[in-house]
Design a protein around this motif. Structure first.
Motif, PDB file in Angstrom:
ATOM      1  N   VAL A 288       0.827  -1.202   0.000  1.00 44.47           N
ATOM      2  CA  VAL A 288       0.000   0.000   0.000  1.00 44.47           C
ATOM      3  C   VAL A 288       0.867   1.261   0.000  1.00 44.47           C
ATOM      4  CG1 VAL A 288      -1.609   1.384   1.369  1.00 44.47           C
ATOM      5  CG2 VAL A 288      -2.047  -1.037   1.014  1.00 44.47           C
ATOM      6  N   SER A 289       1.851   1.303   0.910  1.00 41.98           N
ATOM      7  CA  SER A 289       2.711   2.492   0.978  1.00 41.98           C
ATOM      8  C   SER A 289       3.516   2.671  -0.306  1.00 41.98           C
ATOM      9  CB  SER A 289       3.643   2.412   2.190  1.00 41.98           C
ATOM     10  OG  SER A 289       4.526   1.311   2.076  1.00 41.98           O
ATOM     11  N   MET A 290       3.995   1.565  -0.892  1.00 44.05           N
ATOM     12  CA  MET A 290       4.741   1.657  -2.145  1.00 44.05           C
ATOM     13  C   MET A 290       3.844   2.111  -3.296  1.00 44.05           C
ATOM     14  SD  MET A 290       7.956   0.964  -1.620  1.00 44.05           S
ATOM     15  CE  MET A 290       7.636   2.030  -0.201  1.00 44.05           C
ATOM     16  N   GLY A 291       2.607   1.608  -3.309  1.00 39.76           N
ATOM     17  CA  GLY A 291       1.660   2.008  -4.348  1.00 39.76           C
ATOM     18  C   GLY A 291       1.343   3.484  -4.276  1.00 39.76           C
ATOM     19  N   ILE A 292       1.179   3.995  -3.042  1.00 39.51           N
ATOM     20  CA  ILE A 292       0.890   5.419  -2.859  1.00 39.51           C
ATOM     21  C   ILE A 292       2.106   6.267  -3.221  1.00 39.51           C
ATOM     22  CG2 ILE A 292       0.367   7.205  -1.159  1.00 39.51           C
ATOM     23  CD1 ILE A 292      -1.301   5.111   0.343  1.00 39.51           C
ATOM     24  N   PHE A 293       3.272   5.899  -2.676  1.00 44.01           N
ATOM     25  CA  PHE A 293       4.486   6.695  -2.894  1.00 44.01           C
ATOM     26  C   PHE A 293       4.847   6.778  -4.371  1.00 44.01           C
ATOM     27  CE2 PHE A 293       9.116   6.943  -3.397  1.00 44.01           C
ATOM     28  CZ  PHE A 293       9.374   8.141  -2.742  1.00 44.01           C
ATOM     29  N   PHE A 294       4.945   5.626  -5.028  1.00 49.43           N
ATOM     30  CA  PHE A 294       5.328   5.636  -6.446  1.00 49.43           C
ATOM     31  C   PHE A 294       4.190   6.142  -7.333  1.00 49.43           C
ATOM     32  CE2 PHE A 294       8.478   2.531  -4.835  1.00 49.43           C
ATOM     33  CZ  PHE A 294       9.627   3.157  -5.308  1.00 49.43           C
ATOM     34  N   GLY A 295       2.945   5.975  -6.870  1.00 44.38           N
ATOM     35  CA  GLY A 295       1.828   6.534  -7.620  1.00 44.38           C
ATOM     36  C   GLY A 295       1.903   8.048  -7.672  1.00 44.38           C
ATOM     37  N   LEU A 296       2.219   8.678  -6.526  1.00 47.30           N
ATOM     38  CA  LEU A 296       2.331  10.137  -6.469  1.00 47.30           C
ATOM     39  C   LEU A 296       3.597  10.640  -7.151  1.00 47.30           C
ATOM     40  CD1 LEU A 296       1.182  10.850  -2.785  1.00 47.30           C
ATOM     41  CD2 LEU A 296      -0.018  11.534  -4.875  1.00 47.30           C
ATOM     42  N   LEU A 297       4.743  10.070  -6.771  1.00 49.45           N
ATOM     43  CA  LEU A 297       6.016  10.597  -7.255  1.00 49.45           C
ATOM     44  C   LEU A 297       6.298  10.242  -8.708  1.00 49.45           C
ATOM     45  CD1 LEU A 297       8.629  12.093  -6.631  1.00 49.45           C
ATOM     46  CD2 LEU A 297       9.601   9.938  -5.806  1.00 49.45           C
ATOM     47  N   VAL A 298       5.914   9.045  -9.135  1.00 46.79           N
ATOM     48  CA  VAL A 298       6.206   8.593 -10.504  1.00 46.79           C
ATOM     49  C   VAL A 298       4.958   8.616 -11.380  1.00 46.79           C
ATOM     50  CG1 VAL A 298       7.099   6.688 -11.907  1.00 46.79           C
ATOM     51  CG2 VAL A 298       8.083   7.125  -9.644  1.00 46.79           C
ATOM     52  N   GLY A 299       3.870   8.052 -10.876  1.00 49.61           N
ATOM     53  CA  GLY A 299       2.667   7.915 -11.688  1.00 49.61           C
ATOM     54  C   GLY A 299       2.069   9.231 -12.130  1.00 49.61           C
ATOM     55  N   LYS A 300       1.978  10.198 -11.215  1.00 50.56           N
ATOM     56  CA  LYS A 300       1.363  11.482 -11.554  1.00 50.56           C
ATOM     57  C   LYS A 300       2.140  12.200 -12.652  1.00 50.56           C
ATOM     58  CE  LYS A 300      -1.661  13.579  -9.977  1.00 50.56           C
ATOM     59  NZ  LYS A 300      -3.102  13.704 -10.330  1.00 50.56           N
TER      60      LYS A 300
END
Length: 390
Positions: A288-300
């Motif tokens: 969950v934390s990895m999904g959120i972190f990389f979603g915000l920093l990389v995905g966005k």
């Protein structure tokens, strides 16, 4: 010193500064001897109403389900103005930010889902990294000053507005509880009353406020998230009343300061308090934390930039005026500042559960902070390199 302080308070960056202060304060209090008082304060029950007809909720929910309705009401007012008279009224100017915003929703969601396949509870948080905190993102741009031209600022602002629309739709469609059709029926009647008042262009603010409160109570009991009431009510505020007064602008002016200088900092303070004592690094590294972190920093940033790049290369739009691909990418990095909006969606997805040892909230804070710092430094260094070349 006094003049510098006055300039800061009056600047567009100040709401972002307040949010940062509220977040730091929440972290300090939560990890101090005052932690128990902080938790008891958030869980203390506040009762409003009359005998036999009262509404009792913990203070945390009064903030998330109550004060945030006012925030979304202001968003609704701004959306209506932009659609009627602003940037969203010109179709040619909103195509690129719209496509970019969709990319900024799809890519982070894909990254989050990829990390959390097979876990139905964790997947409830797929929308957490899709949000952008407009106050923080704009605050970073203001700090950069003339290093970022006005067309890119307009691009980010329009993208953030459309991002808010996406967030509202996601909340309405995916974060509703068991529905009460009686409450929905009552809410429908109240919306009809608001529509009729809007049609007559009635200019009495108190009537709209009373009906909006009743609408909020109905939606709160309906199973649909209460913040939707704020957005719906805002759409029925007359732009100009029958006496020629700009009622929509007046309400926006009345509430804008309240949301920026009180509601959002209070929301950050009650939601950003993450207990750091006793947390082991291994407990923070979860799907969950990895999904959120990389979603915000990389995905966005990748989603916004990639969708913009393809749309421009296909000839459907052009780069923002007087900007380059490098500058556009720098602005795309800033869209990873999810912060308050991501925290809000997180509270809807997991109902403030500590099953992830608060690593979900910590990932939002770290991912947003990283996006803000990297985006700021990228645009700052790029502008210096550009000046040297010139």
């Amino acid at each position: 010193m006094n003049n510098a302080l006055k300039s800061l308070v009056k600047s567009e960056a100040f709401p972002g500064v307040l949010l940062l202060i509220a977040t730091i304060l929440a972290l300090i209090v939560r990890n101090s001897p005052l932690s128990t008082i902080y938790i008891d304060f958030l869980n203390s029950e506040l009762i409003i109403g009359f005998r036999g007809h009262d509404l009792a909720k913990p203070l945390l929910l009064w903030v998330n389900d109550g004060l945030m309705v006012i925030f979304f009401f202001v968003i609704g007012l701004e959306l209506k103005r932009e659609v009627r008279e602003g940037e969203l009224s010109n179709k040619s100017q909103i195509l690129l930010p719209t496509v970019a915003a969709l990319g900024g929703v799809i890519m982070p969601a894909v990254i989050f889902v990829a990390f959390n396949q097979g876990d139905s509870f964790a997947l409830r948080g797929w929308a957490i990294p899709t949000a952008t905190d407009i106050a923080f993102a704009v605050g970073v741009l203001v700090l950069l000053g003339k290093r970022v031209n006005s067309s890119l600022k307009l691009f980010l602002l329009t993208l953030a507005v459309i991002d808010d629309i996406c967030a509202i739709l996601i909340i309405a469609l995916f974060y509703t509880e068991q529905l009460s059709f009686i409450s929905i029926f009552i809410a429908g009647i109240l919306l009809f009353v608001l529509w009729y008042l809007h049609k007559l262009r009635v200019g009495i603010k108190s009537i709209y406020i009373i009906i909006t409160i009743l609408l909020w109570l109905s939606v709160l009991n309906s199973g649909v998230h209460a913040t939707i009431a704020g957005v719906l009510a805002a759409f029925f505020i007359p732009t100009v009343d029958k006496d020629g007064n700009r009622m929509l602008d007046q309400l926006d002016d009345d509430l804008h300061g309240v949301t920026n200088y009180f509601i959002l900092p209070v929301f950050a303070f009650v939601n950003a308090g993450v207990l750091l004592h006793g947390i082991e690094f291994s407990s923070l590294i979860n799907n969950v934390s990895m999904g959120i972190f990389f979603g915000l920093l990389v995905g966005k940033q990748l989603g916004v930039f990639l969708f913009s790049f393809i749309f421009i290369k296909l000839g459907f739009a052009k780069l923002p005026k007087n900007s380059t691909w490098s500058q556009l990418y720098g602005v795309c990095i800033l869209t990873g500042i999810g912060f308050t909006m991501s925290l809000f969606v997180n509270s809807l997805a997991y109902h403030d559960s500590d099953v992830f040892v608060h690593s979900d909230k910590l990932a939002i804070l770290v991912g947003s902070l990283a996006s803000g710092i990297i985006g700021y430094l990228y645009l700052l260094l790029y502008s210096k390199v550009k000046r040297k070349k010139e």
